[in-house]
Write an enzyme that holds these catalytic residues in place. Structure first.
Site, PDB file in Angstrom:
ATOM      1  N   TRP A 237       8.368  -4.260  34.310  1.00  0.00           N
ATOM      2  CA  TRP A 237       8.229  -4.442  35.766  1.00  0.00           C
ATOM      3  C   TRP A 237       6.779  -4.790  36.085  1.00  0.00           C
ATOM      4  O   TRP A 237       5.842  -4.255  35.472  1.00  0.00           O
ATOM      5  CB  TRP A 237       8.617  -3.156  36.506  1.00  0.00           C
ATOM      6  CG  TRP A 237      10.027  -3.136  36.991  1.00  0.00           C
ATOM      7  CD1 TRP A 237      10.443  -3.342  38.267  1.00  0.00           C
ATOM      8  CD2 TRP A 237      11.225  -2.885  36.233  1.00  0.00           C
ATOM      9  NE1 TRP A 237      11.810  -3.243  38.344  1.00  0.00           N
ATOM     10  CE2 TRP A 237      12.320  -2.968  37.116  1.00  0.00           C
ATOM     11  CE3 TRP A 237      11.477  -2.618  34.888  1.00  0.00           C
ATOM     12  CZ2 TRP A 237      13.635  -2.780  36.702  1.00  0.00           C
ATOM     13  CZ3 TRP A 237      12.783  -2.430  34.468  1.00  0.00           C
ATOM     14  CH2 TRP A 237      13.843  -2.510  35.372  1.00  0.00           C
TER      15      TRP A 237
ATOM     16  N   TRP B  89       4.452  -4.501  38.941  1.00  0.00           N
ATOM     17  CA  TRP B  89       3.330  -3.620  39.341  1.00  0.00           C
ATOM     18  C   TRP B  89       3.293  -2.359  38.501  1.00  0.00           C
ATOM     19  O   TRP B  89       2.235  -1.764  38.322  1.00  0.00           O
ATOM     20  CB  TRP B  89       3.249  -3.400  40.852  1.00  0.00           C
ATOM     21  CG  TRP B  89       4.264  -2.538  41.548  1.00  0.00           C
ATOM     22  CD1 TRP B  89       5.542  -2.285  41.185  1.00  0.00           C
ATOM     23  CD2 TRP B  89       4.051  -1.812  42.772  1.00  0.00           C
ATOM     24  NE1 TRP B  89       6.148  -1.474  42.111  1.00  0.00           N
ATOM     25  CE2 TRP B  89       5.251  -1.168  43.099  1.00  0.00           C
ATOM     26  CE3 TRP B  89       2.962  -1.659  43.628  1.00  0.00           C
ATOM     27  CZ2 TRP B  89       5.405  -0.368  44.245  1.00  0.00           C
ATOM     28  CZ3 TRP B  89       3.113  -0.869  44.768  1.00  0.00           C
ATOM     29  CH2 TRP B  89       4.324  -0.232  45.064  1.00  0.00           C
TER      30      TRP B  89
ATOM     31  N   TYR C  10      20.886  -2.151  31.815  1.00  0.00           N
ATOM     32  CA  TYR C  10      20.321  -2.255  33.164  1.00  0.00           C
ATOM     33  C   TYR C  10      21.015  -3.365  33.962  1.00  0.00           C
ATOM     34  O   TYR C  10      21.270  -4.452  33.452  1.00  0.00           O
ATOM     35  CB  TYR C  10      18.809  -2.549  33.078  1.00  0.00           C
ATOM     36  CG  TYR C  10      18.180  -2.774  34.438  1.00  0.00           C
ATOM     37  CD1 TYR C  10      17.894  -1.692  35.271  1.00  0.00           C
ATOM     38  CD2 TYR C  10      17.915  -4.064  34.902  1.00  0.00           C
ATOM     39  CE1 TYR C  10      17.347  -1.902  36.532  1.00  0.00           C
ATOM     40  CE2 TYR C  10      17.372  -4.275  36.160  1.00  0.00           C
ATOM     41  CZ  TYR C  10      17.095  -3.182  36.972  1.00  0.00           C
ATOM     42  OH  TYR C  10      16.566  -3.381  38.221  1.00  0.00           O
TER      43      TYR C  10
ATOM     44  N   GLN D 197       6.667  -8.967  43.165  1.00  0.00           N
ATOM     45  CA  GLN D 197       6.353  -7.562  43.509  1.00  0.00           C
ATOM     46  C   GLN D 197       4.896  -7.469  43.970  1.00  0.00           C
ATOM     47  O   GLN D 197       4.145  -8.424  43.776  1.00  0.00           O
ATOM     48  CB  GLN D 197       6.575  -6.670  42.272  1.00  0.00           C
ATOM     49  CG  GLN D 197       7.822  -5.818  42.370  1.00  0.00           C
ATOM     50  CD  GLN D 197       7.920  -4.756  41.275  1.00  0.00           C
ATOM     51  OE1 GLN D 197       7.288  -4.849  40.242  1.00  0.00           O
ATOM     52  NE2 GLN D 197       8.730  -3.756  41.520  1.00  0.00           N
TER      53      GLN D 197
ATOM     54  N   ASP E  58      11.367  -0.054  47.615  1.00  0.00           N
ATOM     55  CA  ASP E  58      12.688  -0.672  47.736  1.00  0.00           C
ATOM     56  C   ASP E  58      13.608  -0.091  48.806  1.00  0.00           C
ATOM     57  O   ASP E  58      14.301  -0.814  49.501  1.00  0.00           O
ATOM     58  CB  ASP E  58      13.455  -0.535  46.414  1.00  0.00           C
ATOM     59  CG  ASP E  58      12.700  -1.083  45.220  1.00  0.00           C
ATOM     60  OD1 ASP E  58      11.512  -1.414  45.349  1.00  0.00           O
ATOM     61  OD2 ASP E  58      13.320  -1.162  44.150  1.00  0.00           O
TER      62      ASP E  58
ATOM     63  N   ARG F 207      19.305   7.965  44.774  1.00  0.00           N
ATOM     64  CA  ARG F 207      19.259   6.497  44.693  1.00  0.00           C
ATOM     65  C   ARG F 207      19.725   5.891  46.025  1.00  0.00           C
ATOM     66  O   ARG F 207      20.254   6.598  46.877  1.00  0.00           O
ATOM     67  CB  ARG F 207      20.156   6.020  43.539  1.00  0.00           C
ATOM     68  CG  ARG F 207      19.673   6.410  42.149  1.00  0.00           C
ATOM     69  CD  ARG F 207      18.391   5.723  41.738  1.00  0.00           C
ATOM     70  NE  ARG F 207      18.477   4.277  41.809  1.00  0.00           N
ATOM     71  CZ  ARG F 207      17.434   3.438  41.649  1.00  0.00           C
ATOM     72  NH1 ARG F 207      16.232   3.917  41.410  1.00  0.00           N
ATOM     73  NH2 ARG F 207      17.597   2.140  41.737  1.00  0.00           N
TER      74      ARG F 207
ATOM     75  N   TYR G 240      14.998   8.316  46.731  1.00  0.00           N
ATOM     76  CA  TYR G 240      14.138   7.173  46.398  1.00  0.00           C
ATOM     77  C   TYR G 240      12.964   7.041  47.378  1.00  0.00           C
ATOM     78  O   TYR G 240      12.163   7.959  47.473  1.00  0.00           O
ATOM     79  CB  TYR G 240      15.031   5.933  46.350  1.00  0.00           C
ATOM     80  CG  TYR G 240      14.629   4.856  45.349  1.00  0.00           C
ATOM     81  CD1 TYR G 240      13.927   5.153  44.190  1.00  0.00           C
ATOM     82  CD2 TYR G 240      14.963   3.522  45.563  1.00  0.00           C
ATOM     83  CE1 TYR G 240      13.590   4.159  43.280  1.00  0.00           C
ATOM     84  CE2 TYR G 240      14.635   2.519  44.658  1.00  0.00           C
ATOM     85  CZ  TYR G 240      13.933   2.838  43.525  1.00  0.00           C
ATOM     86  OH  TYR G 240      13.602   1.841  42.641  1.00  0.00           O
ATOM     87  N   TRP G 241      12.815   5.985  48.146  1.00  0.00           N
ATOM     88  CA  TRP G 241      11.633   5.833  49.012  1.00  0.00           C
ATOM     89  C   TRP G 241      11.854   6.402  50.413  1.00  0.00           C
ATOM     90  O   TRP G 241      11.134   6.051  51.349  1.00  0.00           O
ATOM     91  CB  TRP G 241      11.254   4.355  49.096  1.00  0.00           C
ATOM     92  CG  TRP G 241      10.647   3.852  47.820  1.00  0.00           C
ATOM     93  CD1 TRP G 241      11.307   3.234  46.795  1.00  0.00           C
ATOM     94  CD2 TRP G 241       9.285   3.955  47.403  1.00  0.00           C
ATOM     95  NE1 TRP G 241      10.433   2.941  45.776  1.00  0.00           N
ATOM     96  CE2 TRP G 241       9.188   3.368  46.124  1.00  0.00           C
ATOM     97  CE3 TRP G 241       8.121   4.491  47.982  1.00  0.00           C
ATOM     98  CZ2 TRP G 241       7.984   3.283  45.415  1.00  0.00           C
ATOM     99  CZ3 TRP G 241       6.930   4.403  47.279  1.00  0.00           C
ATOM    100  CH2 TRP G 241       6.868   3.812  46.014  1.00  0.00           C
TER     101      TRP G 241
ATOM    102  N   GLU H 280       9.497  10.171  38.205  1.00  0.00           N
ATOM    103  CA  GLU H 280       9.338   8.965  39.035  1.00  0.00           C
ATOM    104  C   GLU H 280       8.882   9.344  40.447  1.00  0.00           C
ATOM    105  O   GLU H 280       8.015   8.707  41.036  1.00  0.00           O
ATOM    106  CB  GLU H 280      10.665   8.208  39.072  1.00  0.00           C
ATOM    107  CG  GLU H 280      10.581   6.852  39.737  1.00  0.00           C
ATOM    108  CD  GLU H 280      11.916   6.124  39.750  1.00  0.00           C
ATOM    109  OE1 GLU H 280      12.929   6.693  39.262  1.00  0.00           O
ATOM    110  OE2 GLU H 280      11.973   4.985  40.260  1.00  0.00           O
TER     111      GLU H 280
HETATM  112  C1  DGY Z   1      15.932  -1.110  40.782  1.00  0.00           C
HETATM  113  O1  DGY Z   1      16.737  -1.510  39.943  1.00  0.00           O
HETATM  114  O2  DGY Z   1      16.157  -0.216  41.585  1.00  0.00           O
HETATM  115  C2  DGY Z   1      14.602  -1.721  40.806  1.00  0.00           C
HETATM  116  O3  DGY Z   1      13.712  -0.977  41.564  1.00  0.00           O
HETATM  117  C3  DGY Z   1      14.644  -3.126  41.284  1.00  0.00           C
HETATM  118  O4  DGY Z   1      13.515  -3.793  40.862  1.00  0.00           O
END
Ligand code: DGY
Length: 428
Positions: A32, A34, A80, A105, A163, A196, A354-355, A398
């Site tokens: 990835w 960044w 993935y 990114q 994201d 997620r 997540y964010w 993470e």
């Molecule tokens: C994901 O798969 O969630 C990644 O963050 C996308 O780049």
């Protein structure tokens, strides 16, 4: 007992494929953009040649038009999703020979290259990578400039790096996927679904990729037709800081800086006008499709500090009015950790998803660096210490639950390890 730094080095070694470093061993098995920049920063503390290789490997995925993609897949097969075939980048005349995504990114790489070079000068390496960095920045300021402001637009939440931020929900309200390609999510295989993105957001992520495939990733068509088009505070603050660092690299190499000076001047003129909300005392992203600011209070609003863009008074309002406010960001009593990604008063705040609210080491690092730049050394130090103790107690995760600091998302997360090295070793 093994020290935090030894454990950080072990995480980076564990995720090292020899060519690139996975952000996380199971959840993120490719390179990835960044993440890789930060990983190189971490590696530079104990293995400079390996840090240089990390950067070279990322640059091997650069598109002919200058874009450095969000993910370079190299050749490793994995479980993935989206896999390289899903992106169909071969339909673009600019696609590189290696498999990559078709989006970018946040451009952190020039800042990392400058930081590493300032500690361990290597003019040959600098001369090798500088042209690629310059081409990427030129692409951001042209192919992604939708209004002549030199501010870069993003076309997908994944380009923002943040994201699943609740900022994007406002844009998603106007996006109604009519038909979706067939797909199977892979991101909830190793991480709990509650940490997620929700299904409806994920479907929009995929719908956007499908739209870009149909446009063959042509930059003018993406600007004209992407249903998602935003000027993002975090992205543009990182870009401005990286432009400054790129200019310093150009000067080191004796190269002309006029083009970079032009971008810096124009972004400086436009940044505050576009993003600063005088009533709220916050920076808000801008939705290009509706022509409106996105009024969501998230930690992205502190990123301009990292770039030196706010005035002293704007910085004071950000820090004293928001960052230190226990109702929004600051820890309250025994519960809470620096710095939640979304203000706790936002109705969309979720402490583990997540964010949507958890604490991220990367955000703490940006904010800490920005605070030091504006003379808030004590506060920066408190965030630095709290971040390192969060990692010491809960591991290299993470992200962390904004209430009790327990770990979320991927285990053995590379940039948490890289930034633990950076935060422990680099002096403010
Ligand atoms: C994901 O798969 O969630 C990644 O963050 C996308 O780049």
């Amino acid at each position: 007992m093994t020290s935090l730094l030894d454990r950080a080095i072990s995480v980076l070694r564990l995720n090292d494929t020899g060519i690139f470093t996975k952000p996380g061993p199971y959840q993120y098995p490719h390179q990835w953009n960044w993440d890789s920049a930060l990983i190189a920063l971490g590696l530079s503390h104990f293995d400079l040649p390996r840090a240089h290789l990390e950067i070279r490997s990322l640059l091997s995925g650069q598109w002919q038009d200058g874009m450095i993609p969000s993910v370079v897949y190299h050749s490793a097969p994995s479980d993935y999703f989206p896999d390289p075939r899903f992106w169909q980048i071969e339909n673009s005349p600019s696609a590189p020979p290696v498999p990559t995504t078709g989006i970018t990114q946040p451009p952190l790489l020039a800042t990392v290259v400058r930081t590493i070079d300032a500690r361990d000068p290597d003019p040959d390496f600098l001369g090798e990578v500088y042209p690629s960095l310059l081409r990427w920045h030129r692409w951001l300021h042209t192919a992604r400039d939708a209004d002549g402001s030199a501010l870069a637009c993003i076309i997908h939440p994944w380009e923002s790096g943040t994201d699943d931020s609740p900022r994007w929900l406002h844009l998603f309200e106007a996006i109604h996927p009519e038909a979706l390609p067939e797909f199977q999510r892979g991101d909830t295989r190793y991480v709990a679904a509650t940490e997620r993105p929700n299904r409806s957001e994920y479907e929009r992520f995929i719908y956007l990729i499908d739209t870009f495939r149909k446009l063959n990733y042509s930059p003018p068509d993406l600007l004209a037709h992407s249903p998602f088009l935003a000027q993002d505070v975090l992205f543009n603050a990182i870009l401005y800081r990286a432009d400054e660092d790129l200019r310093a690299l150009a000067q080191r190499l004796g190269q002309a800086t006029d083009e970079i000076d032009g971008w810096l001047d124009r972004v400086q003129q436009n940044f505050n006008t576009r993003f600063w909300d005088e009533d709220a005392g916050l920076y808000y992203d801008y939705d290009m499709r509706s022509g409106k600011r996105i009024h969501v209070n998230t930690a992205s609003s502190f990123l301009p500090l990292f770039a030196g863009l706010p005035s002293g008074e704007q910085a004071r309002r950000l820090v004293e009015g928001h960052l230190q406010n226990p109702v929004e960001y600051a820890p309250r009593g025994e519960v809470g950790h620096w710095v939640t990604t979304t203000a706790k008063i936002e109705p969309t705040w979720e402490p583990r998803r997540y964010w949507r609210g958890p604490v991220w080491v990367i955000m703490n690092w940006f904010i800490m660096e920005g605070l030091a730049r504006y003379g808030y050394e004590e506060l920066a130090e408190s965030i630095r210490k709290d971040t390192l103790s969060l990692i010491e107690t809960n591991g290299f995760r993470e992200y962390y639950d904004a209430r009790d600091g327990s770990g979320c998302g991927s285990v053995d997360f590379s940039w948490s390890a890289a930034l633990a090295l950076e935060m422990s070793k680099a002096s403010l």
